[in-house]
Design an enzyme around this catalytic site. Structure first.
Site, short mmCIF file in Angstrom:
data_model
loop_
_atom_site.label_atom_id
_atom_site.label_comp_id
_atom_site.label_asym_id
_atom_site.label_seq_id
_atom_site.Cartn_x
_atom_site.Cartn_y
_atom_site.Cartn_z
N ARG A 1 1.04 -1.13 -0.11
CA ARG A 1 -0.02 -0.28 0.01
C ARG A 1 0.89 1.32 0.13
O ARG A 1 0.42 2.44 -0.52
CB ARG A 1 -1.12 0.01 1.02
CG ARG A 1 -1.89 -0.67 1.13
CD ARG A 1 -2.43 -1.04 2.27
NE ARG A 1 -1.81 -2.17 2.69
CZ ARG A 1 -2.05 -3.97 2.33
NH1 ARG A 1 -2.78 -3.80 1.75
NH2 ARG A 1 -0.52 -4.68 3.20
N THR A 2 2.04 1.64 0.92
CA THR A 2 2.52 2.52 1.32
C THR A 2 3.33 3.06 -0.16
O THR A 2 2.68 4.30 -0.34
CB THR A 2 3.22 2.51 2.27
OG1 THR A 2 2.69 2.21 3.11
CG2 THR A 2 4.31 4.04 2.55
N LYS B 1 25.36 -3.94 -1.85
CA LYS B 1 26.86 -3.76 -1.44
C LYS B 1 27.34 -2.81 -0.59
O LYS B 1 28.53 -2.90 -0.37
CB LYS B 1 27.30 -3.05 -3.10
CG LYS B 1 26.50 -3.46 -4.63
CD LYS B 1 27.02 -2.52 -5.44
CE LYS B 1 26.62 -3.08 -6.91
NZ LYS B 1 27.22 -2.04 -7.92
N ARG C 1 11.50 4.01 3.27
CA ARG C 1 11.45 2.83 4.36
C ARG C 1 12.69 2.10 4.07
O ARG C 1 12.68 1.65 3.46
CB ARG C 1 10.39 2.14 3.63
CG ARG C 1 9.77 0.69 4.79
CD ARG C 1 8.39 -0.04 4.24
NE ARG C 1 7.12 0.82 4.86
CZ ARG C 1 6.21 0.13 4.44
NH1 ARG C 1 6.07 -1.23 4.26
NH2 ARG C 1 5.21 0.87 5.17
N HIS D 1 5.15 6.03 11.54
CA HIS D 1 5.23 5.60 10.19
C HIS D 1 4.60 7.05 10.03
O HIS D 1 2.83 6.68 9.98
CB HIS D 1 4.30 4.49 9.78
CG HIS D 1 3.52 3.89 8.58
ND1 HIS D 1 4.23 4.78 7.49
CD2 HIS D 1 3.67 2.78 7.97
CE1 HIS D 1 3.24 3.99 6.49
NE2 HIS D 1 3.17 2.61 6.81
C1 NCD Z 1 2.55 -1.21 8.08
C2 NCD Z 1 3.93 -0.85 8.71
O1 NCD Z 1 4.84 -1.68 7.31
O2 NCD Z 1 4.03 -0.63 9.59
N1 NCD Z 1 1.54 -1.37 7.05
C3 NCD Z 1 1.29 -0.23 6.23
O3 NCD Z 1 2.16 0.55 5.68
N2 NCD Z 1 0.37 -0.47 5.90
C4 NCD Z 1 1.81 -2.26 8.89
C5 NCD Z 1 2.36 -3.36 9.17
O4 NCD Z 1 3.26 -3.54 8.30
O5 NCD Z 1 2.01 -4.22 10.10
#
Ligand code: NCD
Length: 304
Positions: free
Chosen positions: A51-52, A80, A101, A129
């Protein structure tokens, strides 16, 4: 230059502005199709995502911009041994804004220190997040038409769940919100967050009992036990199914409860709940694109 690294910077004023912008995008999508024409978004994903990353990419494409990036550590020079600092120095020359991320807490902050373009934290280890929180705030606002005077239940892995930490940081800034923190003892919120809530007189209770505490909630935010942050598999297996929200537990809840989940879901919400009008987690995921469009425009100072 502005970045979005930590949800504590999502003040009610800032959230209100982005929510208004996202709502306008939802209602008038045709007005936004060229807002970021000629701009490039880099997505630097060292950890898995559906999703993100895709909602960020969709957001930029819907704004008329372009995207580039990588979706795993293995397909970048991190494999690397390149540092985040060096990667960002380089990517700053290729894009106008970057989303990162990473599995390490603080990685997005480091990225922002070495970058000459705005950085958005899309998850740094078990820490924060903030853009999930923006998605959550837009969803809560759409259901309850307000972000204050709410009883917010957070259930599951409150220790490693970065979405939980960020949501608490942002929702604590509104008047009269109460948190009900539901988790096994081993997965309670980190000390720094509890101390901050105590210091700021934020109202919260901690319990292991979902069945009883669900009655008072306006929001129930379920979370996945974060397997990838555990030190041993045995503990994960023992804790992973502690809470499973099913029809029976939901029968104790208010009529206008919003059941939320950042997704991905494993067993924590029974699929029998999906058709209940109180289940808003798929709408929540869809809202991610609109609020991320608002955020990208804001950080690129393209807001009208
Ligand atoms: C979350 C995350 O990556 O922290 N996912 C997301 O971005 N919707 C929640 C999760 O992974 O449980």
């Amino acid at each position: 230059m502005r970045h979005l690294i930590d949800a504590k910077t999502i003040t009610p004023e800032y959230a209100g502005r982005l929510i208004a912008s996202a709502e306008d995008i939802i209602n008038n999508p045709q007005d936004y199709t060229t807002k970021c024409k000629g701009k490039i978004l880099a997505t630097l994903f060292y950890e898995p995502s559906t999703r993100t990353r895709l909602s960020f990419e969709s957001a930029m494409l819907r704004l008329g911009g372009s995207v580039l990036g990588f979706s795993s550590q293995d397909s970048s020079s991190a494999a690397k041994g390149e540092s985040v600092a060096d990667t960002l120095r380089v990517v700053s020359g290729y894009a106008d804004i970057a989303v990162i991320r990473h599995h390490k807490e603080g990685a997005a902050l480091v990225a922002s220190l070495y970058s000459s373009i705005p950085i958005i934290n899309a998850g740094d280890g078990g820490h924060q997040h903030p853009t999930q929180t923006l998605t959550d705030l837009l969803t809560i606002h759409s259901v309850h038409k307000k972000l204050d005077n709410l009883t917010i239940g957070l259930c599951g892995d409150l220790k490693f769940g970065r979405t939980v930490h960020s949501l608490i940081e942002a929702m604590s800034q509104y008047k009269n919100n109460k948190f009900v923190l539901v988790s096994p003892q081993e997965l309670i919120i980190p000390d720094y967050l509890r101390e901050k809530m105590l210091k700021n007189n934020v109202s919260f209770t901690e319990t292991e009992d979902l069945k009883q505490s669900i009655k008072d909630m306006d929001i129930l935010y379920m979370t996945r036990v974060q397997r990838e942050r555990f030190f041993n598999e045995e503990d994960y297996v023992r804790l992973k199914d502690t809470y499973i929200l099913d029809k029976q537990k939901l029968s104790n809840a208010k009529e206008n409860l919003a059941v939320m989940h950042p997704l991905p879901r494993l067993n924590e919400i029974s699929t029998e709940i999906d058709s209940d009008p109180r289940a808003v987690y798929f709408r929540q995921a869809h809202y991610g694109r609109f609020i991320r469009m608002a955020l990208i425009m804001d950080l690129l100072e393209e807001v009208k």
